[in-house]
Design an enzyme around this catalytic site. Structure first.
Site, PDB file in Angstrom:
ATOM      1  N   GLY A  14       0.784  -1.240   0.000  1.00  0.00           N
ATOM      2  CA  GLY A  14       0.000   0.000   0.000  1.00  0.00           C
ATOM      3  C   GLY A  14       0.809   1.280   0.000  1.00  0.00           C
ATOM      4  CG  MET A  92      -1.335  -8.299  -6.584  1.00  0.00           C
ATOM      5  SD  MET A  92      -0.852  -7.254  -8.009  1.00  0.00           S
ATOM      6  CE  MET A  92      -0.115  -8.494  -9.060  1.00  0.00           C
ATOM      7  CG  HIS A 111       1.974  -1.989 -15.287  1.00  0.00           C
ATOM      8  ND1 HIS A 111       1.799  -3.247 -14.747  1.00  0.00           N
ATOM      9  CD2 HIS A 111       2.954  -2.092 -16.208  1.00  0.00           C
ATOM     10  CE1 HIS A 111       2.649  -4.079 -15.335  1.00  0.00           C
ATOM     11  NE2 HIS A 111       3.359  -3.410 -16.228  1.00  0.00           N
TER      12      HIS A 111
HETATM   13  C1  4DW Z   1      -2.970  -7.474 -12.715  1.00  0.00           C
HETATM   14  C2  4DW Z   1      -3.385  -8.273 -13.754  1.00  0.00           C
HETATM   15  C3  4DW Z   1      -3.616  -9.623 -13.559  1.00  0.00           C
HETATM   16  C4  4DW Z   1      -3.478 -10.190 -12.308  1.00  0.00           C
HETATM   17  C5  4DW Z   1      -3.071  -9.389 -11.273  1.00  0.00           C
HETATM   18  C6  4DW Z   1      -2.821  -8.031 -11.474  1.00  0.00           C
HETATM   19  C7  4DW Z   1      -2.651  -6.033 -12.988  1.00  0.00           C
HETATM   20  C8  4DW Z   1      -3.628  -4.996 -12.416  1.00  0.00           C
HETATM   21  C9  4DW Z   1      -5.037  -5.450 -12.441  1.00  0.00           C
HETATM   22  C10 4DW Z   1      -5.691  -5.972 -11.351  1.00  0.00           C
HETATM   23  N1  4DW Z   1      -6.948  -6.338 -11.715  1.00  0.00           N
HETATM   24  C11 4DW Z   1      -7.115  -6.088 -13.021  1.00  0.00           C
HETATM   25  C12 4DW Z   1      -5.939  -5.531 -13.526  1.00  0.00           C
HETATM   26  C13 4DW Z   1      -5.904  -5.214 -14.939  1.00  0.00           C
HETATM   27  O1  4DW Z   1      -4.926  -4.712 -15.504  1.00  0.00           O
HETATM   28  N2  4DW Z   1      -7.008  -5.487 -15.674  1.00  0.00           N
HETATM   29  C14 4DW Z   1      -8.122  -6.027 -15.140  1.00  0.00           C
HETATM   30  N3  4DW Z   1      -8.196  -6.314 -13.791  1.00  0.00           N
HETATM   31  N4  4DW Z   1      -9.178  -6.305 -15.897  1.00  0.00           N
HETATM   32  C15 4DW Z   1      -3.773 -11.677 -12.107  1.00  0.00           C
HETATM   33  O2  4DW Z   1      -3.857 -12.437 -13.056  1.00  0.00           O
HETATM   34  N5  4DW Z   1      -3.987 -12.129 -10.858  1.00  0.00           N
HETATM   35  C16 4DW Z   1      -4.300 -13.495 -10.494  1.00  0.00           C
HETATM   36  C17 4DW Z   1      -4.119 -13.742  -9.029  1.00  0.00           C
HETATM   37  C18 4DW Z   1      -2.986 -13.523  -8.369  1.00  0.00           C
HETATM   38  C19 4DW Z   1      -2.933 -13.617  -6.894  1.00  0.00           C
HETATM   39  O3  4DW Z   1      -3.982 -13.726  -6.232  1.00  0.00           O
HETATM   40  O4  4DW Z   1      -1.807 -13.519  -6.343  1.00  0.00           O
HETATM   41  C20 4DW Z   1      -5.756 -13.782 -10.729  1.00  0.00           C
HETATM   42  O5  4DW Z   1      -6.083 -14.979 -10.868  1.00  0.00           O
HETATM   43  O6  4DW Z   1      -6.598 -12.857 -10.703  1.00  0.00           O
HETATM   44  C1  GAR Z   2       3.436  -1.022  -7.347  1.00  0.00           C
HETATM   45  O1  GAR Z   2       4.759  -0.974  -7.839  1.00  0.00           O
HETATM   46  C2  GAR Z   2       2.447  -1.058  -8.502  1.00  0.00           C
HETATM   47  O2  GAR Z   2       2.856  -0.287  -9.604  1.00  0.00           O
HETATM   48  C3  GAR Z   2       2.437  -2.535  -8.839  1.00  0.00           C
HETATM   49  O3  GAR Z   2       2.459  -3.182  -7.594  1.00  0.00           O
HETATM   50  C4  GAR Z   2       3.160  -2.365  -6.655  1.00  0.00           C
HETATM   51  C5  GAR Z   2       2.286  -2.177  -5.437  1.00  0.00           C
HETATM   52  O4  GAR Z   2       3.011  -1.558  -4.413  1.00  0.00           O
HETATM   53  N1  GAR Z   2       1.287  -2.877  -9.588  1.00  0.00           N
HETATM   54  C6  GAR Z   2       1.279  -3.803 -10.546  1.00  0.00           C
HETATM   55  O5  GAR Z   2       2.236  -4.497 -10.805  1.00  0.00           O
HETATM   56  C7  GAR Z   2      -0.034  -3.944 -11.311  1.00  0.00           C
HETATM   57  N2  GAR Z   2       0.186  -4.593 -12.556  1.00  0.00           N
HETATM   58  P1  GAR Z   2       2.256  -0.814  -3.243  1.00  0.00           P
HETATM   59  O6  GAR Z   2       1.298  -1.827  -2.635  1.00  0.00           O
HETATM   60  O7  GAR Z   2       3.348  -0.438  -2.275  1.00  0.00           O
HETATM   61  O8  GAR Z   2       1.557   0.368  -3.819  1.00  0.00           O
END
Ligand code: 4DW
Ligand code: GAR
Length: 218
Positions: A14, A92, A111
């Protein structure tokens, strides 16, 4: 002017949430954080929210068999907070088209790369592997595909000789903490709008936005 009500979704540390909370602590900032929701129980960000006096809650996605069932509860909770915008900050769980469509153009993410380069995870390791000289972070509207959607702002940082993933990610993170509040401000002031899948920045804000967003470190 009424402040824009923002809900922040997190899964962990966070630090970006903290940057948004700190920005919102300024009485002149055009947005306020009305809720922080985590899908992970022990997320450090929940503690940051409570310290700032913001309602913090946890929805355990593992209790749901279907993704959409989790998202229906999340959506109901968000509606109850009066949120007008959702900011993902290290959240996530991939959100389904159902949820993304419901919050279309009111759902943003940060991101840690200059999109469209390095979608997905381990962005800093991959940037080093590729030998790029410029790396950074992107704030974008969310679309159903991972790390896809209209770009609101980007911050560039140099890759320096001797960098490893740790030093590079620290430099990018510092940039993220300036970029995210700057982009939120643009949106809350109504100066950034999506047209034909591109973000248009109002003329009067464009010069400011460019100087602030191109390289906000230092
Ligand atoms: C992101 C994308 C995919 C997963 C995790 C993070 C990037 C940010 C994001 C979060 N939710 C999103 C996004 C995005 O860019 N676009 C959409 N929604 N539509 C990912 O695949 N996570 C997997 C779980 C991981 C875990 O719990 O540690 C999942 O199965 O969701
Ligand atoms: C940050 O670096 C953010 O850009 C990244 O996760 C970190 C979260 O840190 N996000 C992604 O990778 C999404 N695709 P935080 O919890 O300290 O803000």
């Amino acid at each position: 002017m009424a402040k824009m009500k923002v809900a922040v979704l997190i899964s962990g540390r966070g630090s970006n949430l903290q940057a948004l909370l700190d920005a919102c602590a300024d009485e002149d900032f055009p947005a306020e954080i009305v809720a922080v929701i985590s899908n992970k129980a022990g997320a450090q960000g929940l503690e940051r929210a409570r310290k700032a006096g913001v309602a913090a809650s946890f929805i355990d996605h593992t209790l749901y068999e279907e993704r959409e069932a989790f998202e229906k509860d999340l959506d109901a909770k968000l509606k109850g907070t009066g949120a007008q915008l959702i900011a993902l900050a290290g959240f996530m769980r991939i959100l389904t088209p159902w949820f993304v469509d419901r919050w279309k153009d009111r759902l943003i993410n940060i991101h840690p790369s200059l999109l469209p380069s390095f979608r997905g995870v381990h962005t800093h390791e991959r940037a080093l592997e590729q030998g790029v000289r410029i790396h950074g972070a992107t704030v974008h509207y969310v679309r159903p595909d991972m790390d896809d959607g209209p770009i609101i702002g980007q911050a560039a940082v140099p890759v320096l000789p001797g960098d490893d993933a740790e030093t590079l990610s620290a430099r990018v993170l510092e940039a993220e903490h300036k970029l995210y509040p700057a982009c939120l401000k643009l949106i809350a002031e109504g100066k950034a709008r999506v047209t034909a899948e591109r973000v248009k920045i109002d003329k009067d804000a464009a010069a400011d936005a460019a100087s602030l967003l191109t390289n906000p470190v230092g």
